[in-house]
Scaffold this motif. Structure first.
Motif, PDB file in Angstrom:
ATOM      1  N   GLY A 257      -3.904   4.076  -6.769  1.00  0.00           N
ATOM      2  CA  GLY A 257      -2.857   3.439  -7.560  1.00  0.00           C
ATOM      3  C   GLY A 257      -1.464   3.928  -7.238  1.00  0.00           C
ATOM      4  N   GLN A 258      -1.359   5.044  -6.528  1.00  0.00           N
ATOM      5  CA  GLN A 258      -0.035   5.584  -6.207  1.00  0.00           C
ATOM      6  C   GLN A 258       0.503   4.974  -4.915  1.00  0.00           C
ATOM      7  N   PHE A 259       1.773   5.249  -4.647  1.00  0.00           N
ATOM      8  CA  PHE A 259       2.411   4.746  -3.435  1.00  0.00           C
ATOM      9  C   PHE A 259       3.205   5.860  -2.771  1.00  0.00           C
ATOM     10  N   PHE A 260       3.602   5.604  -1.545  1.00  0.00           N
ATOM     11  CA  PHE A 260       4.469   6.502  -0.784  1.00  0.00           C
ATOM     12  C   PHE A 260       5.691   5.717  -0.330  1.00  0.00           C
ATOM     13  N   LEU A 261       6.760   6.426  -0.031  1.00  0.00           N
ATOM     14  CA  LEU A 261       7.884   5.841   0.703  1.00  0.00           C
ATOM     15  C   LEU A 261       7.648   6.168   2.171  1.00  0.00           C
ATOM     16  N   TRP A 262       7.357   5.127   2.961  1.00  0.00           N
ATOM     17  CA  TRP A 262       6.912   5.313   4.333  1.00  0.00           C
ATOM     18  C   TRP A 262       8.063   5.106   5.312  1.00  0.00           C
ATOM     19  N   ARG A 263       8.208   6.022   6.247  1.00  0.00           N
ATOM     20  CA  ARG A 263       9.116   5.865   7.381  1.00  0.00           C
ATOM     21  C   ARG A 263       8.287   6.002   8.658  1.00  0.00           C
ATOM     22  N   PHE A 264       8.268   4.948   9.430  1.00  0.00           N
ATOM     23  CA  PHE A 264       7.554   4.986  10.705  1.00  0.00           C
ATOM     24  C   PHE A 264       8.569   5.334  11.793  1.00  0.00           C
ATOM     25  N   LEU A 265       8.345   6.470  12.443  1.00  0.00           N
ATOM     26  CA  LEU A 265       9.374   7.080  13.280  1.00  0.00           C
ATOM     27  C   LEU A 265       9.398   6.474  14.671  1.00  0.00           C
ATOM     28  N   THR A 266       9.745   5.187  14.708  1.00  0.00           N
ATOM     29  CA  THR A 266      10.011   4.508  15.971  1.00  0.00           C
ATOM     30  C   THR A 266      11.518   4.351  16.122  1.00  0.00           C
ATOM     31  N   ARG A 267      11.939   3.927  17.297  1.00  0.00           N
ATOM     32  CA  ARG A 267      13.368   3.851  17.579  1.00  0.00           C
ATOM     33  C   ARG A 267      14.098   2.893  16.635  1.00  0.00           C
ATOM     34  N   ASP A 268      13.430   1.822  16.216  1.00  0.00           N
ATOM     35  CA  ASP A 268      14.099   0.807  15.411  1.00  0.00           C
ATOM     36  C   ASP A 268      13.724   0.847  13.937  1.00  0.00           C
ATOM     37  N   ARG A 269      12.873   1.817  13.521  1.00  0.00           N
ATOM     38  CA  ARG A 269      12.426   1.822  12.118  1.00  0.00           C
ATOM     39  C   ARG A 269      12.573   3.173  11.425  1.00  0.00           C
ATOM     40  N   TRP A 270      12.983   4.223  12.137  1.00  0.00           N
ATOM     41  CA  TRP A 270      12.957   5.566  11.560  1.00  0.00           C
ATOM     42  C   TRP A 270      13.836   5.685  10.325  1.00  0.00           C
ATOM     43  N   TRP A 271      14.878   4.856  10.223  1.00  0.00           N
ATOM     44  CA  TRP A 271      15.832   4.967   9.118  1.00  0.00           C
ATOM     45  C   TRP A 271      15.434   4.126   7.910  1.00  0.00           C
ATOM     46  N   GLN A 272      14.361   3.318   8.023  1.00  0.00           N
ATOM     47  CA  GLN A 272      13.937   2.467   6.920  1.00  0.00           C
ATOM     48  C   GLN A 272      12.808   3.120   6.142  1.00  0.00           C
ATOM     49  N   ALA A 273      12.960   3.175   4.812  1.00  0.00           N
ATOM     50  CA  ALA A 273      11.905   3.693   3.936  1.00  0.00           C
ATOM     51  C   ALA A 273      11.428   2.559   3.042  1.00  0.00           C
ATOM     52  N   ASN A 274      10.116   2.308   3.044  1.00  0.00           N
ATOM     53  CA  ASN A 274       9.554   1.217   2.255  1.00  0.00           C
ATOM     54  C   ASN A 274       8.473   1.732   1.312  1.00  0.00           C
ATOM     55  N   PRO A 275       8.480   1.293   0.034  1.00  0.00           N
ATOM     56  CA  PRO A 275       7.437   1.711  -0.899  1.00  0.00           C
ATOM     57  C   PRO A 275       6.200   0.834  -0.771  1.00  0.00           C
ATOM     58  N   PHE A 276       5.130   1.383  -0.195  1.00  0.00           N
ATOM     59  CA  PHE A 276       3.868   0.664  -0.062  1.00  0.00           C
ATOM     60  C   PHE A 276       2.769   1.453  -0.761  1.00  0.00           C
ATOM     61  N   SER A 277       1.962   0.745  -1.535  1.00  0.00           N
ATOM     62  CA  SER A 277       0.859   1.383  -2.258  1.00  0.00           C
ATOM     63  C   SER A 277      -0.315   1.673  -1.331  1.00  0.00           C
ATOM     64  N   LEU A 278      -1.111   2.641  -1.736  1.00  0.00           N
ATOM     65  CA  LEU A 278      -2.388   2.870  -1.063  1.00  0.00           C
ATOM     66  C   LEU A 278      -3.324   1.722  -1.421  1.00  0.00           C
ATOM     67  N   SER A 279      -4.004   1.179  -0.421  1.00  0.00           N
ATOM     68  CA  SER A 279      -4.935   0.076  -0.686  1.00  0.00           C
ATOM     69  C   SER A 279      -6.377   0.541  -0.676  1.00  0.00           C
ATOM     70  N   ALA A 280      -6.591   1.823  -0.594  1.00  0.00           N
ATOM     71  CA  ALA A 280      -7.915   2.424  -0.718  1.00  0.00           C
ATOM     72  C   ALA A 280      -7.744   3.796  -1.349  1.00  0.00           C
ATOM     73  N   ALA A 281      -8.711   4.194  -2.148  1.00  0.00           N
ATOM     74  CA  ALA A 281      -8.641   5.510  -2.776  1.00  0.00           C
ATOM     75  C   ALA A 281      -8.646   6.595  -1.699  1.00  0.00           C
ATOM     76  N   PRO A 282      -7.782   7.608  -1.810  1.00  0.00           N
ATOM     77  CA  PRO A 282      -7.770   8.691  -0.810  1.00  0.00           C
ATOM     78  C   PRO A 282      -9.137   9.357  -0.726  1.00  0.00           C
ATOM     79  N   ASP A 283      -9.587   9.605   0.506  1.00  0.00           N
ATOM     80  CA  ASP A 283     -10.912  10.207   0.687  1.00  0.00           C
ATOM     81  C   ASP A 283     -10.845  11.571   1.360  1.00  0.00           C
ATOM     82  N   GLY A 284      -9.630  12.105   1.552  1.00  0.00           N
ATOM     83  CA  GLY A 284      -9.497  13.413   2.185  1.00  0.00           C
ATOM     84  C   GLY A 284      -9.468  13.352   3.698  1.00  0.00           C
TER      85      GLY A 284
END
Length: 445
Positions: A257-284
């Motif tokens: 049910g929680q989400f993260f602010l994700w930054r994918f560290l590519t040349r054209d996306r490193w500066w963008q942070a997007n809030p996306f929820s987890l779509s599966a329960a964390p399993d470790g």
């Protein structure tokens, strides 16, 4: 998917959100009392306007420090109240900051002008030129006005998040300027060693909370876990799942049910942070997010390559089983809002009921997973299709699908219009507010 997880949190008699909210209000009231005590102890000026102006300035400083705590992203508060509510409180508190600071400037200006027998504007200009710290205070007020204008709804809709966030960073400059003004000319600040220690401690804790929650903790977690893209899996023509791997993920305190602010560290996306929820329960072992291509940023996720480094801030959100008040649950999802709902279903015990609202069956993202998971857990799954009108989740229809609705917790996630309609329906059916759980993820950034 087999997961290794802790049992879902049992229903609680005292709601965690109530405990956190009561604690916040108590701390704020106690600090207001301390500020009033030191203000009275410092003595009053002979001019009533100056007295009011000084008190407004002190309360403005207190509320400004309080604003910092609300957006510090402290895990204990975030899990109990939620980033969306904390951000909303921060926004409304901003109006209080603006009001108290304007009151401070106006009353101080008129008060000193009355004593000097000149106009208030001339007096303020004279104070800025001759009194240390006053010019810094006026600059701080100007920055607060700019930030307030940028945060107005009409302006916020027109600004990209990154632009708005950059403007908002000047709030920290305003805080520093306001504090130095208080040190330079604040009679209450210097009235006693106890008052000086209090104000230094207050600002230190507020700024320290921001540094810890927004800088130190994310840096530490990313250094420890070393997130990377493991795989990119298309779910449909418009939806993609990104699988994340890392180190020691069993020690990452994430919940379904929680989400993260994700930054994918590519040349054209490193500066963008997007809030996306987890779509599966964390399993470790890994994390998964599932995203619909609603804009250039989310559409570009299809092109991510395995091994791409990821900077993830979080986990955030109070949309978890921690807030359950009943042993049974109803999960309502709309569109791609199914992602945290699917994760929550994986984490719930008992006999949940799941309602998935989409325009057409082909729009039902992760439906096969949801169906298999519901069958394995003995949950009832209803796929509701059709156009928005007529409302297929109106009171009569919802009561027919879930006759024991009032005895269940309701977890709701979907597009804002749908959520507004369902919340209205739940109110008409008499479902207590304490049993309704939702987050507005558009505020999370």
């Amino acid at each position: 998917m087999t997961t290794v997880r802790s049992p879902a949190a049992p229903p609680t008699a005292i709601r965690p959100r109530v405990v956190a909210r009561t604690g916040l209000y108590t701390v704020l009231a106690a600090n207001a009392a301390v500020v009033a005590f030191f203000f009275a102890r410092a003595g009053f000026a002979s001019n009533a306007l100056i007295v009011i102006g000084r008190l407004a300035g002190l309360l403005g400083a207190l509320v400004m420090a309080w604003q910092l705590v609300l957006v510090a992203r402290l895990p204990w508060l975030d899990r109990r109240i939620g980033m969306d509510r904390l951000t909303s409180w921060h926004r409304w508190t901003g109006f209080a900051v603006l009001g108290t600071l304007l009151t401070h400037v106006v009353f101080i200006g008129f008060g000193y002008a009355d004593s000097a027998g000149v106009g208030p504007v001339s007096e303020i200009v004279d104070l800025a030129e001759t009194t240390e710290g006053v010019l810094r205070a006026l600059v701080a007020l100007g920055l607060v006005l700019v930030i307030g204008a940028a945060s107005a709804r009409c302006a916020r809709r027109r600004l990209a998040y990154e632009t708005w966030h950059f403007i908002h960073l000047y709030a920290y400059v305003a805080v520093v300027l306001a504090f130095t003004h208080q040190v330079a000319v604040g009679t209450t600040f210097t009235s006693s060693p106890a008052a000086t220690a209090y104000w230094y401690g207050l600002w230190g804790l507020a700024l320290g909370a921001v540094a810890a929650g927004r800088v130190a903790l994310p840096l530490w977690r990313n250094t420890r876990h070393r997130f990377r893209v493991a795989a990119v899996v298309p779910e449909s023509d418009t939806v993609v799942s990104v699988h994340i791997t890392g180190r020691d993920l069993d020690r990452l305190p994430a919940a379904a049910g929680q989400f993260f602010l994700w930054r994918f560290l590519t040349r054209d996306r490193w500066w963008q942070a997007n809030p996306f929820s987890l779509s599966a329960a964390p399993d470790g072992r890994g994390l998964r997010l599932t995203v619909k291509a609603a804009g250039g940023g989310s559409a570009a996720l299809r092109t991510l390559r395995p091994g791409t480094r990821v900077f993830a801030e979080g986990p955030y959100g109070a949309f978890t089983t921690l807030h359950r008040t009943r042993s049974e649950s109803l999960l309502i999802a709309g569109g791609v809002g199914v992602t945290p709902i699917r994760a929550l279903l994986q984490d719930l015990d008992g006999h949940p009921v799941v309602i998935y609202r989409v325009a057409a069956e082909r729009d039902a993202v992760l439906y096969d997973e949801l169906r298999d998971l519901a069958a394995a857990k003995g949950a009832a799954l209803h796929l509701v299709t059709g156009p928005p009108v007529p409302d297929r989740l109106a009171p009569r229809e919802l009561a027919r699908l879930v006759p024991d609705l009032a005895d269940r917790d309701v977890f709701l996630c979907g597009p804002p219009p749908m959520m507004t309609a369902v919340l209205r329906t739940l109110g008409e059916l008499g479902v207590p507010k304490r049993q309704i759980h939702f987050e507005r993820f558009s505020l999370a950034g």
